[in-house]
Scaffold this motif. Sequence first.
Motif, PDB file in Angstrom:
ATOM      1  N   GLU A  29       0.828  -1.208   0.000  1.00 37.54           N
ATOM      2  CA  GLU A  29       0.000   0.000   0.000  1.00 37.54           C
ATOM      3  C   GLU A  29       0.864   1.260   0.000  1.00 37.54           C
ATOM      4  O   GLU A  29       0.468   2.285  -0.553  1.00 37.54           O
ATOM      5  N   VAL A  30       2.038   1.187   0.638  1.00 34.13           N
ATOM      6  CA  VAL A  30       3.001   2.294   0.618  1.00 34.13           C
ATOM      7  C   VAL A  30       4.338   1.731   0.158  1.00 34.13           C
ATOM      8  O   VAL A  30       4.642   0.558   0.375  1.00 34.13           O
ATOM      9  N   ASP A  31       5.132   2.569  -0.478  1.00 34.19           N
ATOM     10  CA  ASP A  31       6.425   2.113  -0.998  1.00 34.19           C
ATOM     11  C   ASP A  31       7.477   1.996   0.095  1.00 34.19           C
ATOM     12  O   ASP A  31       8.347   1.143   0.022  1.00 34.19           O
ATOM     13  N   ASP A  32       7.427   2.865   1.081  1.00 31.42           N
ATOM     14  CA  ASP A  32       8.472   2.921   2.107  1.00 31.42           C
ATOM     15  C   ASP A  32       7.803   3.075   3.470  1.00 31.42           C
ATOM     16  O   ASP A  32       7.382   4.172   3.843  1.00 31.42           O
ATOM     17  N   CYS A  33       7.701   1.975   4.209  1.00 34.56           N
ATOM     18  CA  CYS A  33       6.994   1.998   5.493  1.00 34.56           C
ATOM     19  C   CYS A  33       7.656   2.927   6.503  1.00 34.56           C
ATOM     20  O   CYS A  33       6.973   3.615   7.253  1.00 34.56           O
ATOM     21  N   CYS A  34       8.993   2.948   6.526  1.00 28.61           N
ATOM     22  CA  CYS A  34       9.675   3.812   7.489  1.00 28.61           C
ATOM     23  C   CYS A  34       9.373   5.281   7.200  1.00 28.61           C
ATOM     24  O   CYS A  34       9.022   6.047   8.104  1.00 28.61           O
ATOM     25  N   HIS A  36       6.864   6.445   5.599  1.00 28.36           N
ATOM     26  CA  HIS A  36       5.436   6.645   5.860  1.00 28.36           C
ATOM     27  C   HIS A  36       5.181   6.898   7.350  1.00 28.36           C
ATOM     28  O   HIS A  36       4.430   7.814   7.706  1.00 28.36           O
ATOM     29  N   LEU A  37       5.812   6.104   8.217  1.00 30.38           N
ATOM     30  CA  LEU A  37       5.618   6.299   9.659  1.00 30.38           C
ATOM     31  C   LEU A  37       6.166   7.643  10.129  1.00 30.38           C
ATOM     32  O   LEU A  37       5.563   8.298  10.979  1.00 30.38           O
ATOM     33  N   ARG A  46      14.048   7.588  10.192  1.00 29.46           N
ATOM     34  CA  ARG A  46      13.909   6.237   9.664  1.00 29.46           C
ATOM     35  C   ARG A  46      14.368   5.175  10.663  1.00 29.46           C
ATOM     36  O   ARG A  46      13.759   4.125  10.758  1.00 29.46           O
ATOM     37  N   ASP A  47      15.455   5.443  11.382  1.00 26.99           N
ATOM     38  CA  ASP A  47      15.960   4.467  12.352  1.00 26.99           C
ATOM     39  C   ASP A  47      14.933   4.219  13.455  1.00 26.99           C
ATOM     40  O   ASP A  47      14.688   3.075  13.840  1.00 26.99           O
ATOM     41  N   GLU A  48      14.338   5.291  13.943  1.00 24.71           N
ATOM     42  CA  GLU A  48      13.304   5.150  14.974  1.00 24.71           C
ATOM     43  C   GLU A  48      12.097   4.390  14.413  1.00 24.71           C
ATOM     44  O   GLU A  48      11.538   3.512  15.077  1.00 24.71           O
ATOM     45  N   ALA A  49      11.720   4.701  13.190  1.00 27.46           N
ATOM     46  CA  ALA A  49      10.587   4.003  12.561  1.00 27.46           C
ATOM     47  C   ALA A  49      10.899   2.521  12.365  1.00 27.46           C
ATOM     48  O   ALA A  49      10.042   1.664  12.609  1.00 27.46           O
ATOM     49  N   ALA A  50      12.125   2.197  11.960  1.00 26.13           N
ATOM     50  CA  ALA A  50      12.507   0.796  11.771  1.00 26.13           C
ATOM     51  C   ALA A  50      12.468   0.038  13.097  1.00 26.13           C
ATOM     52  O   ALA A  50      12.014  -1.111  13.150  1.00 26.13           O
ATOM     53  N   THR A  51      12.915   0.678  14.170  1.00 28.71           N
ATOM     54  CA  THR A  51      12.858   0.055  15.494  1.00 28.71           C
ATOM     55  C   THR A  51      11.407  -0.206  15.883  1.00 28.71           C
ATOM     56  O   THR A  51      11.063  -1.287  16.371  1.00 28.71           O
TER      57      THR A  51
END
Length: 174
Positions: A29-34, A36-37, A46-51
Amino acid sequence: MRFKPVPEQPADLETVETVHRALPATVGEVDDCCAHLVEETALEDRDEAATWLTFLRALELAAEESGSFRRRETGSSGDAADPAALDRGRLGRAFRARVDGADAVCAALEKADEPLTVAEVADGLRDDRSSDDRRRSGRPRVDPGRTERLLGWAVLLGLAERAGDGYRAALARE
């Protein structure tokens, strides 16, 4: 499977709900989840989103499929956006079962007669490491910062309570 990343605990479960709701409902639904968050929530990078993505997998709130993430349905109604879907008891059970070190932290508090500081919990975890772990690494690795984050999440999920400068197992509630 046990997951290691543990983000800083938020002040309340509403933040967890917000991040959970920001996840796409379907893979692709989205290309890049990190990214997007970061755009949709208060997560800063991005690092925080990946965690958070990995941690939400541990709590069984997210699923990874084909290298992408999606929101997992959690409520009996199937409505993932339903705040009641984030049941503290269910999240606590997933936390203890699936987050590396969480059960050991909670067990240490349950065994203690008095509240324990972060350092006391970390020292207890270091002492509990098997001799095989010590031989492999040369020393047991227990990160006090990670231990503090685990304790914070234990409090947020109702498994522990703050007690002065320390923590104790949550009193049984009926």
